[in-house]
Design a protein around this motif. Sequence first.
Motif, mmCIF file in Angstrom:
data_model
loop_
_atom_site.group_PDB
_atom_site.id
_atom_site.type_symbol
_atom_site.label_atom_id
_atom_site.label_comp_id
_atom_site.label_asym_id
_atom_site.label_seq_id
_atom_site.Cartn_x
_atom_site.Cartn_y
_atom_site.Cartn_z
ATOM 1 N N TRP A 138 -5.578 -7.467 8.362
ATOM 2 C CA TRP A 138 -4.633 -8.487 7.906
ATOM 3 C C TRP A 138 -4.549 -9.614 8.939
ATOM 4 C CZ3 TRP A 138 -2.207 -3.357 7.227
ATOM 5 C CH2 TRP A 138 -2.421 -2.862 5.935
ATOM 6 N N GLU A 149 -16.572 -4.156 7.303
ATOM 7 C CA GLU A 149 -15.808 -3.389 6.326
ATOM 8 C C GLU A 149 -14.336 -3.236 6.705
ATOM 9 O OE1 GLU A 149 -17.804 0.259 5.250
ATOM 10 O OE2 GLU A 149 -19.752 -0.693 5.518
ATOM 11 N N TYR A 150 -14.076 -2.663 7.881
ATOM 12 C CA TYR A 150 -12.697 -2.364 8.263
ATOM 13 C C TYR A 150 -11.877 -3.623 8.493
ATOM 14 C CZ TYR A 150 -8.736 -0.569 10.921
ATOM 15 O OH TYR A 150 -7.469 -0.278 11.356
ATOM 16 N N PRO A 154 -12.078 -6.901 7.610
ATOM 17 C CA PRO A 154 -11.643 -7.736 6.477
ATOM 18 C C PRO A 154 -10.598 -7.066 5.579
ATOM 19 C CG PRO A 154 -14.041 -7.723 6.635
ATOM 20 C CD PRO A 154 -13.528 -6.682 7.595
ATOM 21 N N ARG A 155 -10.632 -5.735 5.474
ATOM 22 C CA ARG A 155 -9.724 -5.024 4.570
ATOM 23 C C ARG A 155 -8.444 -4.547 5.230
ATOM 24 N NH1 ARG A 155 -14.206 -1.509 3.111
ATOM 25 N NH2 ARG A 155 -12.925 0.124 4.007
ATOM 26 N N ASN A 156 -8.493 -4.263 6.522
ATOM 27 C CA ASN A 156 -7.392 -3.548 7.147
ATOM 28 C C ASN A 156 -6.678 -4.281 8.274
ATOM 29 O OD1 ASN A 156 -7.770 -1.010 5.665
ATOM 30 N ND2 ASN A 156 -9.718 -0.996 6.729
ATOM 31 N N ASP A 176 -13.317 -0.711 -2.377
ATOM 32 C CA ASP A 176 -13.287 -0.959 -0.936
ATOM 33 C C ASP A 176 -11.884 -1.248 -0.425
ATOM 34 O OD1 ASP A 176 -15.961 -0.518 -0.620
ATOM 35 O OD2 ASP A 176 -16.519 -2.625 -0.627
ATOM 36 N N ARG A 177 -10.946 -1.518 -1.326
ATOM 37 C CA ARG A 177 -9.572 -1.782 -0.898
ATOM 38 C C ARG A 177 -8.845 -0.503 -0.489
ATOM 39 N NH1 ARG A 177 -6.185 -4.706 -4.797
ATOM 40 N NH2 ARG A 177 -4.799 -4.862 -3.006
ATOM 41 N N TYR A 185 0.842 -1.196 0.000
ATOM 42 C CA TYR A 185 0.000 0.000 0.000
ATOM 43 C C TYR A 185 0.877 1.247 0.000
ATOM 44 C CZ TYR A 185 -4.682 -1.925 0.636
ATOM 45 O OH TYR A 185 -5.877 -2.544 0.444
ATOM 46 N N ASP A 241 -11.716 -3.034 -7.019
ATOM 47 C CA ASP A 241 -12.611 -2.996 -5.862
ATOM 48 C C ASP A 241 -12.251 -1.760 -5.047
ATOM 49 O OD1 ASP A 241 -14.162 -3.397 -3.627
ATOM 50 O OD2 ASP A 241 -13.174 -5.251 -2.997
ATOM 51 N N VAL A 280 -8.388 2.892 1.698
ATOM 52 C CA VAL A 280 -8.707 3.236 3.079
ATOM 53 C C VAL A 280 -8.556 4.738 3.228
ATOM 54 C CG1 VAL A 280 -8.064 2.897 5.494
ATOM 55 C CG2 VAL A 280 -7.823 1.020 3.867
#
Length: 174
Positions: A141, A134-135, A137-139, A63-64, A30, A61, A66
């Motif tokens: 790890w 949301e947060y 699953p994506r952030n 949503d990836r 990122y 996507d 942040v």
Amino acid sequence: MTRLARQVGDEAEQEAYRAQRDDTLAEHDYTARLREEDETLVLYPDAWLDGDTVRLERVEDTDRAVEVSLSATAGDDDWAAIEAANAELVERVADEHGSPHAANARAFADFMGNHYLTRIEDATAEHVQEFTEEYYPRNAWATADQRAAVDASLEYLFAAADTECPTMPADVEN
């Protein structure tokens, strides 16, 4: 790290915080950008970038990405006070329940402090839902063990705060 860099006066210390942030993000592919007009830190997957430009055809996507407001305020508390209070609760979870609950508690503390500038005990059902759906699953790890334990971890965290874990009413849930 970005908030800390903005709070210190020493240029070398600011750069050290930014470098630590960038190193952490690089481990997960990122890149950070500051959107000046609304003081928002935006994190993009490196795969979306061509140099300094986001290539829209590479965005599969949205949503990836942040976004974290760096100017949010909550009452008289500043970020450091909120972080200290939330960190104390994370430490209690770590002491009483160990891993993976401590990692999940830390992820929720980061979410509440960084995204909402809010203490854990003031979280709403909507915060918990946004975190888990949301947060997290994506952030976060998270490992498989952490993902399997996240609901229990939140219960332990709110118990450490001596409050009930907020939940969505049955007629609101999907």
